[in-house]
Design a protein around this motif. Structure first.
Motif, PDB file in Angstrom:
ATOM      1  N   SER A   1       0.824  -1.209   0.000  1.00  0.00           N
ATOM      2  CA  SER A   1       0.000   0.000   0.000  1.00  0.00           C
ATOM      3  C   SER A   1       0.860   1.261   0.000  1.00  0.00           C
ATOM      4  O   SER A   1       0.508   2.262  -0.622  1.00  0.00           O
ATOM      5  CB  SER A   1      -0.925   0.008   1.225  1.00  0.00           C
ATOM      6  N   SER A   2       2.004   1.218   0.691  1.00  0.00           N
ATOM      7  CA  SER A   2       2.872   2.396   0.749  1.00  0.00           C
ATOM      8  C   SER A   2       3.590   2.643  -0.578  1.00  0.00           C
ATOM      9  O   SER A   2       4.066   3.745  -0.835  1.00  0.00           O
ATOM     10  CB  SER A   2       3.900   2.235   1.872  1.00  0.00           C
TER      11      SER A   2
ATOM     12  N   CYS B   1       2.096   1.984  -3.580  1.00  0.00           N
ATOM     13  CA  CYS B   1       1.034   1.882  -4.584  1.00  0.00           C
ATOM     14  C   CYS B   1       1.319   2.740  -5.807  1.00  0.00           C
ATOM     15  O   CYS B   1       1.686   3.916  -5.705  1.00  0.00           O
ATOM     16  CB  CYS B   1      -0.283   2.294  -3.956  1.00  0.00           C
TER      17      CYS B   1
ATOM     18  N   SER C   1       5.834   2.998   6.221  1.00  0.00           N
ATOM     19  CA  SER C   1       4.511   3.408   5.770  1.00  0.00           C
ATOM     20  C   SER C   1       4.065   4.681   6.482  1.00  0.00           C
ATOM     21  O   SER C   1       3.491   5.588   5.875  1.00  0.00           O
ATOM     22  CB  SER C   1       3.505   2.282   6.013  1.00  0.00           C
TER      23      SER C   1
ATOM     24  N   LEU D   1       3.474   8.962   4.828  1.00  0.00           N
ATOM     25  CA  LEU D   1       2.237   9.744   4.816  1.00  0.00           C
ATOM     26  C   LEU D   1       2.562  11.163   4.343  1.00  0.00           C
ATOM     27  O   LEU D   1       3.502  11.787   4.856  1.00  0.00           O
ATOM     28  CB  LEU D   1       1.607   9.776   6.217  1.00  0.00           C
TER      29      LEU D   1
ATOM     30  N   THR E   1      -7.261   8.416   4.322  1.00  0.00           N
ATOM     31  CA  THR E   1      -5.889   8.148   3.888  1.00  0.00           C
ATOM     32  C   THR E   1      -5.272   7.014   4.699  1.00  0.00           C
ATOM     33  O   THR E   1      -4.607   6.126   4.147  1.00  0.00           O
ATOM     34  CB  THR E   1      -5.019   9.412   4.034  1.00  0.00           C
TER      35      THR E   1
ATOM     36  N   ARG F   1      -3.869   3.415   3.315  1.00  0.00           N
ATOM     37  CA  ARG F   1      -2.510   2.937   3.565  1.00  0.00           C
ATOM     38  C   ARG F   1      -2.489   1.699   4.463  1.00  0.00           C
ATOM     39  O   ARG F   1      -1.421   1.254   4.868  1.00  0.00           O
ATOM     40  CB  ARG F   1      -1.685   4.047   4.226  1.00  0.00           C
TER      41      ARG F   1
END
Length: 298
Positions: free
Chosen positions: A153-154, A156, A195, A199, A239, A243
């Motif tokens: 996810s981080s 993506c 991760s 952000l 968000t 994530r």
């Protein structure tokens, strides 16, 4: 229902009991009760109703007794428990349950690549340009589903992203991860921290820490109302979910994996050796700070 650290806090334990009672009885009771009184109510329901109960992150037999009681259960009740302790057969003797232990295995290479690719590329099969890099990243995770999900996810890659920029970002991430050596636990934590660091906004990182410390298990609408001003909580929560740092329960409560909560503690702990000089204190630290007669800075 996730137990974990919440069980250790008296006010959270009673909240967990009341939530369980509401879930299995279908009735919300606002009456004030003590922990033993709620246990008795749960026992009464479990003797009469056929339900499926899932308890996540159980540490010892006492938690089972407080949450489920010690009396006989309805013969068709099913209970699923996740725990790190494999020697749990004795836990259920007093409530006459047939216990079957199933040890979860880590994902194999193929499964790992599929899970990582799904979260990073939106497909179970990685694109050709990303395949070799994806294999390296999945090997680092050593089959741990949470690490694969969070790392993917981080990293993506959306349809609008430039592939060459994304490839360089992946290469940089590989170099960074493999530069930190350690055991499986430290590898997972390095992925989780990566991760968090990725952000895009300071307010999102602060929102994550606020939730990790104070708002896990609270209703999303209540948290948004409290934190919207200054932290843009409504957008920030979306968000964090994207994530994979946060989830929303069916009852609309904010849920966070225990490893993420521990990571949040570590981040704040590193601000200062003195708890009174940190931006936040956990409940077990607050007694120490108040005992010194010191106050936290805003």
């Amino acid at each position: 229902m996730e137990i974990g650290e919440h069980y250790k806090l008296p006010n959270r334990l009673l909240g967990l009991q009341k939530q369980l009672l509401e879930d299995i009885s279908g009735v919300k009771d606002e009456t004030s009760f003590s922990t033993p009184q709620v246990t008795s109510k749960i026992e009464a329901v479990l003797q009469m109703k056929k339900v499926l109960i899932v308890l996540d992150d159980i540490d010892d037999q006492d938690q089972i007794g407080v949450l489920l009681g010690t009396k006989s259960l309805h013969k068709e009740i099913k209970i699923i428990i996740t725990t790190r302790d494999l020697d749990i057969q004795a836990w259920f003797g007093s409530i006459s349950c047939k216990c079957q232990v199933h040890k979860l295995e880590l994902l194999n290479d193929h499964e790992s690549l599929e899970l990582f690719s799904f979260h990073a590329l939106g497909s179970n099969v990685p694109k050709e340009k990303f395949k070799d890099l994806a294999v390296q990243l999945t090997r680092y995770c050593e089959g741990n589903p949470l690490a694969l999900k969070v790392l993917g996810s981080s990293l993506c890659v959306s349809a609008e992203d430039l592939q060459e920029d994304s490839i360089q970002h992946w290469i940089s991430t590989i170099n960074l991860l493999y530069s930190s050596r350690g055991d499986q636990d430290s590898k997972i934590l390095s992925i989780l921290k990566r991760s968090y660091d990725s952000l895009p906004h300071f307010s999102q990182r602060e929102l994550f820490l606020h939730i990790a410390f104070f708002f896990v298990g609270e209703y999303e609408d209540d948290v948004v109302q409290i934190l919207e001003h200054g932290w843009h909580a409504q957008a920030g929560i979306r968000t964090l979910i994207k994530r994979c740092l946060l989830t929303i329960s069916p009852s609309k409560k904010l849920m966070m994996h225990q490893l993420f909560q521990e990571m949040g503690r570590t981040i704040v702990r590193e601000e200062s050796k003195d708890p009174a000089k940190r931006s936040r204190v956990y409940q077990d630290e607050s007694y120490f700070v108040l005992g010194k007669g010191e106050f936290l800075s805003p």
